[in-house]
Scaffold this motif. Structure first.
Motif, PDB file in Angstrom:
ATOM      1  N   ILE A  89       0.838  -1.193   0.000  1.00 27.82           N
ATOM      2  CA  ILE A  89       0.000   0.000   0.000  1.00 27.82           C
ATOM      3  C   ILE A  89       0.874   1.245   0.000  1.00 27.82           C
ATOM      4  N   ALA A  90       1.938   1.216   0.792  1.00 27.55           N
ATOM      5  CA  ALA A  90       2.855   2.362   0.858  1.00 27.55           C
ATOM      6  C   ALA A  90       3.453   2.619  -0.527  1.00 27.55           C
ATOM      7  N   ARG A  91       3.860   1.546  -1.183  1.00 24.65           N
ATOM      8  CA  ARG A  91       4.474   1.697  -2.494  1.00 24.65           C
ATOM      9  C   ARG A  91       3.482   2.299  -3.486  1.00 24.65           C
ATOM     10  N   HIS A  92       2.264   1.811  -3.410  1.00 24.21           N
ATOM     11  CA  HIS A  92       1.255   2.285  -4.340  1.00 24.21           C
ATOM     12  C   HIS A  92       0.975   3.771  -4.136  1.00 24.21           C
ATOM     13  N   LYS A  93       0.912   4.189  -2.879  1.00 24.97           N
ATOM     14  CA  LYS A  93       0.676   5.603  -2.562  1.00 24.97           C
ATOM     15  C   LYS A  93       1.774   6.467  -3.164  1.00 24.97           C
ATOM     16  N   GLN A  94       2.996   5.962  -2.996  1.00 19.62           N
ATOM     17  CA  GLN A  94       4.148   6.683  -3.514  1.00 19.62           C
ATOM     18  C   GLN A  94       4.051   6.835  -5.034  1.00 19.62           C
ATOM     19  N   LEU A  95       3.654   5.751  -5.687  1.00 19.11           N
ATOM     20  CA  LEU A  95       3.520   5.786  -7.143  1.00 19.11           C
ATOM     21  C   LEU A  95       2.442   6.784  -7.558  1.00 19.11           C
ATOM     22  N   LEU A  96       1.370   6.815  -6.786  1.00 19.96           N
ATOM     23  CA  LEU A  96       0.288   7.752  -7.107  1.00 19.96           C
ATOM     24  C   LEU A  96       0.777   9.192  -6.988  1.00 19.96           C
ATOM     25  N   GLU A  97       1.570   9.448  -5.959  1.00 25.54           N
ATOM     26  CA  GLU A  97       2.090  10.805  -5.782  1.00 25.54           C
ATOM     27  C   GLU A  97       2.996  11.193  -6.942  1.00 25.54           C
TER      28      GLU A  97
END
Lengths: 488, 312
Positions: A89-97
């Protein structure tokens, strides 16, 4: 009487199971997210190294969109990060940013679940397919032929690093005219995973792993130690994974598993090279006694055996190293990766995943979806941030992957990997330097094929009187008449 | 005038029947409303899928194109699959072995527990415990037991000086190993049913027998077994129906292997549907199994009816 009807109808619950799947068309799929380890294309979600931790976040994903209604573009995608995995989830958030910086007007809505043949066909039928969806390398050709993948040639050619794509890999998402329908994002090639420490203990040079199957036999004998419950080698034979690995064996000895001539498919895995492959396996099991007593194994069974030093060598995809570390607390510096040993065919099985796009999505949505996939998987800033956080979280960074690109772009990527690598990269040198042809899984009725080959593998692994030629002939004959000849 | 009369009377009779319906409905409205959720749920999740299952067995469905009627093609496909007969043979083998082992063990356990003077509750619980375990736990546990190297089963054999067995690793022993496991896992539940039946035997029968000087064995043969005979018969049929649908054990432990030694009808059906996406063939095989099971169900129905009328 009605009680009886209800009761006997209930007995027929098996019909219910089948029919429910059909009735469930269009319902949101609850497929289990990827385990991450490379498995045959049957896996619920393609397990590519790049896709390691890539699967689903739901609610969080759709936030971000501060753009007023009607202005923003919404892109739906499969493989949201695993809800139960905070690092995903953390990785995905980062990618979204990262993506927001490039396309602030686009909202990404990631749905749970990766590739699942029946779920995908159902979603296509119901018109609820996501705008972009991830599939294993075995699937694009069929989906392209059925018109279920959008032609993105113009989009991908407009991408700045298009020229760096490894043409071998790109071919997997191209049709015969060379039009491009997808973005390959990662993959594996089967190789030999081995324990360097056990090599040393057995007096073998850990920098010189076996390169031929004959050498594997010799090494396995030396590595076997019944007093410690240790086998030199282990191989899979259950859940279609035996067929998957046999395909790699076959490629290493030479030839195809099936061949097409004048539109008709013929099973060819029982040829001389196929028999040689199975004979080698049988000799290791019964003549050399260098394999595990336990058979009917899957990847999930063999990894802990490798981690506990109960098995010294096994055919694996390199991302197995990550699971060995994360799930089984293996001492990762003890393990090395070598190319698949060869028997004259100079080939190995490669698998991976590619993003395809829904032909029913509007052009601007397709553009946004394309931007998202290349940004998600190839944006160097995001790539670096991702590797950094993976390293900080203690995930394994630096295990070998399929070379998606060539030239400068690939070098840039490798430099970033080297910066954050916590894996003993030098242990993978033999694998990285190998010059072995990458071949994809057999293109037709793959699961049926694997199922019949599983049986042949089990025969030579559990019965010392089984005749490799005979079991392969039987399997080929059955696959031919039952499956290939039925194709209309 | 006449016309208006007839129309009026017709109208009256219409309103009359309508009001009668309304009365019946009003009278039972609450009941129907209570029934409704169950009816809807059954219809949606049970009857509709079953009906679809029947239909699909005559269709080709790929979930993209509209379903195509293919007549008996699916049945031909299933019947020409060499694994079809293999699966039936294995299933019957499992059923027979499960009857030999799994049918007698609970009876013996129940009688033994029932005869106990002490620790009856403890043994009842101990024998029942495996039933409480989730099947997956049981199966993973037994995977360890059956490990041909350090597994418990072979360790026990070694201790007793017997030769090691390959258990799940050989086509010869794999099915038998599954039966042992399944008996261990399920005997407790059946045992409880027998225990209940045993407790229902009137005590005066035993008292009379003891006065007549009957020993344990004679009491067993002449009182216990005849008294629980009907329960045994019903459970026999139920067990046949149950074991013919064996799926979880071979699915998780062997996936039908080694060399198809443990592929069962349901496992084959599962493969058709979920591995090969051939829903038509899966439904056709389901229909065949359904017909077979209906025969046993009718037998079961007849038996229960007979017992009921005997007891009344």
């Amino acid at each position: 009487m009605s009680g009886f009807i209800v009761r006997s109808l209930r007995l027929c619950s098996l019909l219910v199971v089948v029919a429910l799947v059909l009735a469930a068309c269009g319902a949101p799929t609850t497929t289990t997210p990827a385990t991450g380890t490379a498995e045959p294309s049957t896996a619920a979600s393609p397990a590519t190294t790049a896709e390691a931790s890539a699967s689903p976040a739901t609610a969080e994903t759709a936030t971000g969109g501060s753009s007023p209604r009607g202005q923003g573009i919404r892109v739906t995608t499969t493989n949201a990060p695993d809800e139960n995995n905070p690092s995903d989830i953390a990785r995905h958030k980062q990618l979204l940013e990262e993506f927001k910086k490039v396309r602030p007007d686009v909202e990404i809505e990631a749905h749970q679940g990766g590739f699942d043949k029946e779920a995908f066909t159902a979603k296509f039928a119901a018109g609820t397919m996501e705008d972009t969806y991830l599939v294993p390398f075995t699937e694009p050709q069929e989906l392209i032929a059925r018109g279920q993948a959008a032609d993105i040639t113009d989009l991908i050619k407009g991408w700045e690093n298009f020229d760096s794509f490894n043409p071998e890999v790109l071919r997997i998402v191209q049709d015969q005219q060379g039009r491009i329908y997808g973005v390959p994002v990662g993959g594996y090639a089967l190789g030999l995973l081995y324990n360097r420490k056990l090599f040393q203990e057995a007096g073998l040079d850990p920098n010189k792993p076996p390169t031929t199957w004959d050498e594997v036999r010799e090494y396995a004998k030396k590595l076997t130690d019944p007093s410690k419950g240790r086998a030199g080698f282990a191989e899979l034979s259950k859940g279609n994974q035996g067929g998957w690995h046999f395909t790699a064996w076959k490629y290493s000895f030479g030839g195809d598993l099936v061949q097409q001539k004048d539109g008709k498919w013929t099973a060819t895995f029982n040829d001389e090279n196929g028999v040689k492959a199975l004979q080698t396996l049988k000799d290791m099991r019964w003549t050399d006694k260098s394999m595990t007593e336990q058979q009917l194994l899957t990847v999930g069974d063999v990894l802990p055996l490798l981690a506990n030093e109960q098995v010294a060598m096994a055919v694996m995809a390199p991302d197995a190293l990550r699971d060995m570390k994360n799930k089984f607390q293996a001492k990762i510096e003890d393990f090395g990766m070598a190319p698949l040993p060869q028997g004259g065919g100079n080939g190995t099985l490669a698998g991976g995943a590619a993003w395809l796009f829904n032909p029913k999505s509007s052009p601007e949505v397709l553009q946004a979806a394309f931007d998202w996939t290349v940004n998600r998987d190839f944006n160097l800033t995001a790539f670096e941030a991702d590797l950094k956080s993976r390293q900080e979280r203690g995930d394994l960074v630096g295990f070998p992957e399929l070379p998606l690109f060539t030239g400068e772009f690939e070098q840039q990527r490798q430099a970033i990997v080297a910066k954050y690598a916590n894996a003993p990269v030098e242990n993978y040198k033999p694998y990285m330097e190998a010059k072995i042809q990458l071949r994809t899984e057999p293109p037709v009725k793959t699961q049926e094929l694997y199922a019949v080959i599983d049986t042949a593998m089990q025969a030579v692994l559990t019965d010392q009187n089984a005749d490799p030629k005979q079991v392969l002939d039987e399997a080929a004959q059955q696959f031919q008449t039952q499956v290939l000849d039925q194709i209309k | 005038m006449r016309e208006s009369l007839t129309t009026r009377s017709a109208a009256r009779s219409r309103t009359g029947s309508r009001s009668r319906w309304r009365k019946i409905l009003a009278h039972n409205l609450a009941a129907y409303l209570f029934l409704l959720p169950a009816l809807i749920l059954f219809a949606t999740f049970s009857w509709y899928p079953i009906a679809r299952g029947f239909i699909i067995s005559f269709q080709r469905i790929d979930l993209i194109n509209p379903p195509q009627w293919v007549g008996l093609d699916n049945f031909r496909h299933v019947l020409s699959d060499p694994l079809f007969f293999r699966a039936w043979r294995n299933t019957l083998q499992f059923t027979l072995l499960a009857l030999l082992l799994g049918y007698l063990v609970p009876v013996v356990l129940a009688i033994a527990v029932n005869e106990m003077r002490h620790a009856r509750a403890y043994f009842r619980l101990a024998f029942y415990l495996p039933v409480i375990l989730p099947p997956m736990v049981t199966i993973l546990l037994w995977k360890w037991f059956y490990d041909p190297g350090p597994g418990l089963a072979n360790s026990v054999l070694r201790l007793l000086g017997l030769s090691q067995q390959p258990w799940l690793q050989s086509p010869r022993t794999a099915m038998f190993s599954l039966v042992i496991m399944s008996t261990w896992a399920n005997a407790g539940g059946t045992m409880l049913l027998y225990l209940a039946a045993l407790q229902g035997i009137p005590a005066h029968l035993y008292d009379a027998a003891e006065i007549d000087g009957a020993n344990l064995w004679q009491r067993l043969i002449h009182i216990t077994l005849p008294q629980i005979r009907t329960v045994m018969l019903i459970l026999l049929v139920l067990q046949i129906i149950g074991t013919m649908q064996v799926f979880t054990e071979p699915f998780v432990m062997t996936d039908g292997g080694p060399v198809n030694a443990t592929i069962t009808v349901l496992l084959l059906l599962y493969r058709y549907a979920f591995k090969f996406q051939n829903f038509g063939a899966a439904s056709a095989l389901g229909l065949i199994l359904f017909v077979v099971l209906v025969i046993f169900s009718l037998l079961y129905l007849w038996l229960t009816r007979k017992t009921m009328s005997n007891e009344l």
